[in-house]
Design an enzyme around this catalytic site. Structure first.
Site, short mmCIF file in Angstrom:
data_model
loop_
_atom_site.label_atom_id
_atom_site.label_comp_id
_atom_site.label_asym_id
_atom_site.label_seq_id
_atom_site.Cartn_x
_atom_site.Cartn_y
_atom_site.Cartn_z
N CYS A 1 -21.58 34.51 51.80
CA CYS A 1 -21.18 33.45 51.12
C CYS A 1 -20.10 32.55 51.61
CB CYS A 1 -20.87 33.68 49.62
SG CYS A 1 -21.09 32.42 48.39
N HIS A 2 -18.77 32.67 51.05
CA HIS A 2 -17.81 31.77 51.67
C HIS A 2 -16.86 32.80 52.42
CE1 HIS A 2 -18.78 28.99 48.53
NE2 HIS A 2 -17.99 28.08 49.17
N GLY A 3 -17.13 34.10 52.40
CA GLY A 3 -16.55 34.98 53.51
C GLY A 3 -16.33 34.72 54.81
#
Length: 182
Positions: free
Chosen positions: A107-109
């Site tokens: 995801c935003h990782g």
């Protein structure tokens, strides 16, 4: 590393993690016998976007990357945004990638991968809103459930968690011992 049950996995997260992106892969890894350690900025309980809470096993400043075989970075918008401002976290991510150890980010990782400057020339995927950031960091960005490139595995969103977790486990199980330890 022949089996996930032999693996020592580090997860780094803080408040604002996407609940399922931390808790689901963590539980799958534990269920398969991996030794999982959750590190955060301190040892106070952290809370996800949807209200799930978990207490970290240790603070990031107590982590010795040499004691771990792989790194997992959950998303959520706030979690990686906070962590990418922490020099020690960014340095830890870079150490894992540079040592050739498996690193998974969902995801935003992958924002943390961009901040650590480890995706130049690599193929990654992520949540749509950070894809420009990843391109600007030199990555080739694709829209696929999972992207594996060398020792990196990335994914887009909570719906991709089963495929992401399996790809991460496969990467850990097929990883060769790194030439240098992180």
């Amino acid at each position: 590393m022949p089996n996930i049950s032999d693996a020592r996995i580090l997860i780094i997260a803080t408040d604002g993690f996407e609940d399922s992106e931390l808790l689901d892969p963590r539980q799958t890894l534990i269920d398969r016998g991996a030794r999982v350690t959750l590190a955060s900025l301190d040892t106070q309980e952290i809370t996800g976007d949807k209200g799930k809470a978990i207490r970290p096993d240790c603070a990031i400043d107590a982590v010795d990357s040499k004691q771990f075989d792989a790194l997992l970075l959950p998303g959520g918008t706030k979690n990686p945004d906070k962590l990418r401002m922490e020099e020690q976290v960014v340095y830890m991510v870079k150490k894992f990638v540079d040592a050739g150890k498996p690193v998974g980010a969902i995801c935003h990782g992958p924002w943390l991968l961009a901040e650590a400057d480890v995706i130049r020339g690599r193929t990654v995927t992520s949540w749509p809103s950070i894809r420009t950031d990843l391109k600007n960091a030199g990555a080739e960005v694709i829209d696929r459930e999972v992207a594996t490139d060398g020792n990196l595995v990335t994914s887009r969103q909570p719906a991709d968690i089963p495929a992401f977790t399996e790809a991460f486990i496969k990467l850990v199980e097929t990883a060769e011992a790194p030439l240098e330890t992180a």
